[in-house]
Each structure stands twice: as structure tokens, then as C-alpha cells.
Design a protein around this motif. Structure first.
Motif, PDB file in Angstrom:
ATOM      1  N   ILE A  95      81.275 -38.067   6.791  1.00 21.08           N
ATOM      2  CA  ILE A  95      81.308 -36.649   6.431  1.00 21.08           C
ATOM      3  C   ILE A  95      81.167 -36.569   4.920  1.00 21.08           C
ATOM      4  CG2 ILE A  95      82.666 -34.520   6.420  1.00 21.08           C
ATOM      5  CD1 ILE A  95      84.052 -35.479   8.961  1.00 21.08           C
ATOM      6  N   GLU A  96      80.104 -35.947   4.466  1.00 23.01           N
ATOM      7  CA  GLU A  96      79.748 -35.908   3.046  1.00 23.01           C
ATOM      8  C   GLU A  96      79.786 -34.468   2.553  1.00 23.01           C
ATOM      9  OE1 GLU A  96      78.911 -37.288  -0.445  1.00 23.01           O
ATOM     10  OE2 GLU A  96      78.642 -38.743   1.170  1.00 23.01           O
ATOM     11  N   ASN A  97      80.502 -34.239   1.452  1.00 24.46           N
ATOM     12  CA  ASN A  97      80.632 -32.869   0.939  1.00 24.46           C
ATOM     13  C   ASN A  97      80.360 -32.811  -0.556  1.00 24.46           C
ATOM     14  OD1 ASN A  97      83.351 -30.847  -0.088  1.00 24.46           O
ATOM     15  ND2 ASN A  97      81.462 -30.035   0.749  1.00 24.46           N
ATOM     16  N   ASP A  98      79.390 -32.003  -0.945  1.00 23.14           N
ATOM     17  CA  ASP A  98      79.158 -31.726  -2.365  1.00 23.14           C
ATOM     18  C   ASP A  98      79.524 -30.280  -2.637  1.00 23.14           C
ATOM     19  OD1 ASP A  98      78.399 -34.062  -3.562  1.00 23.14           O
ATOM     20  OD2 ASP A  98      76.253 -33.815  -3.185  1.00 23.14           O
ATOM     21  N   PHE A  99      80.052 -30.021  -3.814  1.00 21.92           N
ATOM     22  CA  PHE A  99      80.401 -28.651  -4.188  1.00 21.92           C
ATOM     23  C   PHE A  99      79.146 -27.999  -4.747  1.00 21.92           C
ATOM     24  CE2 PHE A  99      82.100 -25.412  -7.082  1.00 21.92           C
ATOM     25  CZ  PHE A  99      82.994 -24.779  -6.238  1.00 21.92           C
ATOM     26  N   GLY A 100      78.396 -27.344  -3.901  1.00 17.99           N
ATOM     27  CA  GLY A 100      77.143 -26.750  -4.342  1.00 17.99           C
ATOM     28  C   GLY A 100      76.198 -26.570  -3.172  1.00 17.99           C
ATOM     29  N   ASP A 101      74.997 -26.120  -3.473  1.00 17.78           N
ATOM     30  CA  ASP A 101      74.033 -25.811  -2.417  1.00 17.78           C
ATOM     31  C   ASP A 101      73.254 -27.027  -1.930  1.00 17.78           C
ATOM     32  OD1 ASP A 101      74.740 -23.155  -2.543  1.00 17.78           O
ATOM     33  OD2 ASP A 101      73.291 -22.712  -4.125  1.00 17.78           O
ATOM     34  N   PHE A 102      73.241 -28.085  -2.733  1.00 16.70           N
ATOM     35  CA  PHE A 102      72.493 -29.286  -2.352  1.00 16.70           C
ATOM     36  C   PHE A 102      73.430 -30.481  -2.342  1.00 16.70           C
ATOM     37  CE2 PHE A 102      69.677 -26.683  -5.134  1.00 16.70           C
ATOM     38  CZ  PHE A 102      68.865 -26.174  -4.129  1.00 16.70           C
ATOM     39  N   SER A 103      73.200 -31.411  -1.422  1.00 18.33           N
ATOM     40  CA  SER A 103      73.993 -32.633  -1.399  1.00 18.33           C
ATOM     41  C   SER A 103      73.115 -33.801  -1.802  1.00 18.33           C
ATOM     42  CB  SER A 103      74.587 -32.881  -0.001  1.00 18.33           C
ATOM     43  OG  SER A 103      75.350 -34.066  -0.019  1.00 18.33           O
ATOM     44  N   VAL A 104      73.213 -34.184  -3.065  1.00 23.57           N
ATOM     45  CA  VAL A 104      72.435 -35.315  -3.577  1.00 23.57           C
ATOM     46  C   VAL A 104      72.861 -36.608  -2.884  1.00 23.57           C
ATOM     47  CG1 VAL A 104      71.935 -36.692  -5.639  1.00 23.57           C
ATOM     48  CG2 VAL A 104      72.023 -34.204  -5.797  1.00 23.57           C
ATOM     49  N   ASP A 105      74.183 -36.776  -2.708  1.00 22.70           N
ATOM     50  CA  ASP A 105      74.679 -38.000  -2.083  1.00 22.70           C
ATOM     51  C   ASP A 105      74.187 -38.126  -0.644  1.00 22.70           C
ATOM     52  OD1 ASP A 105      76.080 -38.741  -4.367  1.00 22.70           O
ATOM     53  OD2 ASP A 105      77.803 -37.519  -3.818  1.00 22.70           O
ATOM     54  N   ALA A 106      74.185 -37.020   0.081  1.00 24.44           N
ATOM     55  CA  ALA A 106      73.693 -37.051   1.466  1.00 24.44           C
ATOM     56  C   ALA A 106      72.218 -37.424   1.498  1.00 24.44           C
ATOM     57  CB  ALA A 106      73.918 -35.701   2.139  1.00 24.44           C
ATOM     58  N   ALA A 107      71.446 -36.900   0.536  1.00 23.77           N
ATOM     59  CA  ALA A 107      70.014 -37.215   0.466  1.00 23.77           C
ATOM     60  C   ALA A 107      69.801 -38.704   0.226  1.00 23.77           C
ATOM     61  CB  ALA A 107      69.351 -36.399  -0.642  1.00 23.77           C
ATOM     62  N   LEU A 108      70.601 -39.285  -0.676  1.00 24.16           N
ATOM     63  CA  LEU A 108      70.478 -40.719  -0.965  1.00 24.16           C
ATOM     64  C   LEU A 108      70.826 -41.562   0.261  1.00 24.16           C
ATOM     65  CD1 LEU A 108      72.101 -40.844  -4.522  1.00 24.16           C
ATOM     66  CD2 LEU A 108      69.703 -41.299  -3.974  1.00 24.16           C
ATOM     67  N   LEU A 109      71.851 -41.139   0.985  1.00 31.35           N
ATOM     68  CA  LEU A 109      72.241 -41.891   2.175  1.00 31.35           C
ATOM     69  C   LEU A 109      71.190 -41.775   3.273  1.00 31.35           C
ATOM     70  CD1 LEU A 109      75.985 -40.984   1.978  1.00 31.35           C
ATOM     71  CD2 LEU A 109      75.137 -43.325   2.122  1.00 31.35           C
ATOM     72  N   ARG A 110      70.596 -40.594   3.404  1.00 19.78           N
ATOM     73  CA  ARG A 110      69.532 -40.429   4.404  1.00 19.78           C
ATOM     74  C   ARG A 110      68.349 -41.329   4.072  1.00 19.78           C
ATOM     75  NH1 ARG A 110      70.745 -34.700   4.056  1.00 19.78           N
ATOM     76  NH2 ARG A 110      72.082 -34.129   5.801  1.00 19.78           N
ATOM     77  N   GLU A 111      68.055 -41.479   2.762  1.00 23.85           N
ATOM     78  CA  GLU A 111      66.977 -42.385   2.347  1.00 23.85           C
ATOM     79  C   GLU A 111      67.273 -43.808   2.810  1.00 23.85           C
ATOM     80  OE1 GLU A 111      63.989 -42.102   0.378  1.00 23.85           O
ATOM     81  OE2 GLU A 111      64.193 -40.031   1.043  1.00 23.85           O
ATOM     82  N   GLY A 112      68.554 -44.131   2.890  1.00 24.61           N
ATOM     83  CA  GLY A 112      68.950 -45.465   3.341  1.00 24.61           C
ATOM     84  C   GLY A 112      68.964 -45.607   4.852  1.00 24.61           C
ATOM     85  N   GLY A 113      68.553 -44.558   5.561  1.00 23.34           N
ATOM     86  CA  GLY A 113      68.443 -44.645   7.007  1.00 23.34           C
ATOM     87  C   GLY A 113      69.667 -44.187   7.767  1.00 23.34           C
ATOM     88  N   TYR A 114      70.623 -43.557   7.068  1.00 24.14           N
ATOM     89  CA  TYR A 114      71.826 -43.101   7.760  1.00 24.14           C
ATOM     90  C   TYR A 114      71.689 -41.640   8.168  1.00 24.14           C
ATOM     91  CZ  TYR A 114      73.847 -47.277   5.640  1.00 24.14           C
ATOM     92  OH  TYR A 114      74.095 -48.560   5.259  1.00 24.14           O
ATOM     93  N   GLN A 115      72.351 -41.303   9.269  1.00 25.40           N
ATOM     94  CA  GLN A 115      72.429 -39.896   9.672  1.00 25.40           C
ATOM     95  C   GLN A 115      73.704 -39.331   9.053  1.00 25.40           C
ATOM     96  OE1 GLN A 115      71.979 -40.508  14.063  1.00 25.40           O
ATOM     97  NE2 GLN A 115      70.558 -38.818  13.862  1.00 25.40           N
ATOM     98  N   VAL A 116      73.571 -38.220   8.324  1.00 23.45           N
ATOM     99  CA  VAL A 116      74.714 -37.689   7.581  1.00 23.45           C
ATOM    100  C   VAL A 116      74.951 -36.232   7.932  1.00 23.45           C
ATOM    101  CG1 VAL A 116      75.684 -37.354   5.277  1.00 23.45           C
ATOM    102  CG2 VAL A 116      74.044 -39.203   5.660  1.00 23.45           C
ATOM    103  N   LEU A 117      76.221 -35.892   8.158  1.00 25.86           N
ATOM    104  CA  LEU A 117      76.611 -34.489   8.304  1.00 25.86           C
ATOM    105  C   LEU A 117      77.055 -34.021   6.924  1.00 25.86           C
ATOM    106  CD1 LEU A 117      77.538 -31.910   9.826  1.00 25.86           C
ATOM    107  CD2 LEU A 117      79.719 -33.048  10.213  1.00 25.86           C
ATOM    108  N   ALA A 118      76.277 -33.138   6.288  1.00 27.77           N
ATOM    109  CA  ALA A 118      76.603 -32.653   4.943  1.00 27.77           C
ATOM    110  C   ALA A 118      77.198 -31.257   5.024  1.00 27.77           C
ATOM    111  CB  ALA A 118      75.347 -32.641   4.075  1.00 27.77           C
ATOM    112  N   LEU A 119      78.321 -31.066   4.367  1.00 29.33           N
ATOM    113  CA  LEU A 119      78.966 -29.757   4.303  1.00 29.33           C
ATOM    114  C   LEU A 119      78.757 -29.224   2.891  1.00 29.33           C
ATOM    115  CD1 LEU A 119      82.339 -30.756   6.013  1.00 29.33           C
ATOM    116  CD2 LEU A 119      80.379 -29.677   7.089  1.00 29.33           C
ATOM    117  N   ASN A 120      77.934 -28.197   2.739  1.00 31.05           N
ATOM    118  CA  ASN A 120      77.565 -27.702   1.412  1.00 31.05           C
ATOM    119  C   ASN A 120      78.150 -26.327   1.114  1.00 31.05           C
ATOM    120  OD1 ASN A 120      76.127 -30.009   1.137  1.00 31.05           O
ATOM    121  ND2 ASN A 120      74.113 -29.070   1.190  1.00 31.05           N
TER     122      ASN A 120
END
Length: 252
Positions: A16-41
């Protein structure tokens, strides 16, 4: 990424990945690594923990039945609030907290403590393990950073080695005094450096504002340096944290 690749490669992990804002940079980086991420923005999970977050966690545990759940709140989330939500009685038989990790920036921790008090203090005091960040870049700052966090939390395990020298097993090793005694969510991993808080007791959404932009503009190194220096020198007001990925032409 170290925990995912080294410690949990053979386990079924939910992140479960949460960024304070409209975009989740960390979730994007993890998706690039092949992971499925639930981002709460668009806000912080810790500001509405009694509702959306606990419901999402309950649904996740029931639907996917993961071996491990990694929770990474935004830096303006309070670890004590995340822990309280994870100890909701609906999780009592399905999961337990095994780890509470806070990441502390060695260079800026004294400034964070002085200026952004409540959020920073809560994350350090509530942690079982404190992982110091960028120690290899600022070795001269390590001793004072260790003293600062040990003063706030004498019982935590403090790891000051450069991350490339640390194994996931060392990060996840539990100090004896923080062994969980009650049954309740599998794995809680929080990454944070503490942030700005003027009005003690208020939620992050009342204190902070965030701004994000997506752009196709290509940036030269000079463009980027100029923009970052403008941020750093206060041209846009007090910026607590900025992060992003931009197109540099031949590289990102």
C-alpha cells in the motif's frame, strides 16, 4: 525495493503506497519494476484512517490473502495513527504488526525536528527500527543524527550503515524489547523523513498543500539545476519536499 527483492521474493506481498499529492512517484517507480501497486493519492491515508484505509486493508486481506502487507504512508502521516488503524479489531484474527520502520535523513533530521515537530517526532518515537538514510553521502552528520533519534526513542534499533551494505534480514531483525505480544497486520514498513507541522493536533490535510504537474517538456541538466535552485532558494515559498521524474532527452 530491497525488502521486496531480498526478503519477500518467495512470499505473496501486498504493498500500500501513499503520496501526499495528486501523483505517486514511488508507485510509478515500483510499477516500472514490475510490481502491482495500490496507490492512495490526493491526501494522506493517516488523515482518514478510521474509514477508507481500514476498509481498504480489510478488503485487501480478505480478497488477496497476502503473506505480507507493506504499508508506506506519506512523510506527513503519523506512524502512531497507522498503527492504531492496523490494530482495528477486525484484523485481530487475520494479521499482526511485526515491524515499524522509520527512515530518517541524516543531513536534515535536526532541521525537521526543529521546524516540523509533531510529524517527525511521532514517526521516530513510534518506530521499532530507525533506518538512517544517505549516511554514505554525509558521514560527518551520522553521529549527531544517531544521538538525536536515540534521545527521542532510546529503545529503537538504529541502523546507520549505508543501505548497500545492509541486508533486508538486518533491517527486519526485531530488537527484543519490540517483539509483538498481541496478534494483529503482517508487515508495516513506513518510510518518512518527517515534515512541517505548526498546529499540533491538526491533520496533515489542514496544514499542508501539495501541487503536482505532468509535463512532456524535455529538460537539459542546466534547466533542471536552475529549477531546483529556484525551489531551494525560496522562489516559490517554503517547499518541504519535491520529487519527480522528467525527460532529460537521452535519459530520465
Amino acid at each position: 525495493q530491497k525488502l521486496l527483492t531480498e526478503a519477500f521474493k518467495s512470499k505473496k506481498v501486498a504493498l500500500i503506497e501513499n503520496d501526499f499529492g495528486d501523483f505517486s512517484v514511488d508507485a510509478a517507480l515500483l510499477r516500472e519494476g514490475g510490481y502491482q501497486v495500490l496507490a492512495l493519492n490526493a491526501g494522506c491515508i493517516c488523515c482518514s484512517l478510521t474509514g477508507d484505509f481500514t476498509a481498504a486493508l480489510a478488503s485487501l486481506l480478505k480478497t488477496y490473502r497476502p503473506d505480507v502487507v507493506l504499508i508506506e504512508p506519506s512523510g506527513v502521516g503519523k506512524l502512531s495513527d497507522v498503527e492504531r488503524a492496523c490494530r482495528d479489531r477486525r484484523f485481530a484474527t487475520s494479521a499482526r504488526i511485526t515491524q515499524k520502520i522509520t527512515v530518517v535523513d541524516v543531513k536534515r533530521c535536526a532541521s525537521y525536528l526543529e521546524n516540523f515537530g509533531a510529524f517527525f517526532e511521532d514517526q521516530v518515537r513510534s518506530a521499532g527500527t530507525i533506518l538512517l538514510n544517505r549516511t554514505e553521502l554525509f558521514p560527518e552528520a551520522v553521529t549527531k543524527a544517531v544521538e538525536l533519534v536515540e534521545q527521542l526513542n532510546p529503545s529503537a534499533q538504529v541502523l546507520a550503515e549505508p543501505w548497500k551494505l545492509l541486508t533486508a534480514a538486518e533491517i527486519l531483525s526485531l530488537p527484543k524489547e519490540t517483539e509483538p505480544t498481541d496478534a494483529q497486520p503482517h508487515e508495516e514498513h513506513t518510510c518518512s523523513c518527517g515534515h512541517h507541522h505548526h498546529h499540533h493536533g491538526h491533520d496533515a490535510d489542514e496544514v499542508f498543500t501539495s501541487w503536482g504537474k505532468e509535463t512532456a517538456h524535455k529538460y537539459s541538466r542546466e534547466d533542471l539545476d536552475k529549477a531546483l535552485h529556484a525551489l531551494d532558494e525560496g522562489a516559490y515559498g517554503m517547499i518541504l519536499r519535491a520529487k519527480g521524474i522528467v525527460d532529460g532527452g537521452d535519459t530520465w
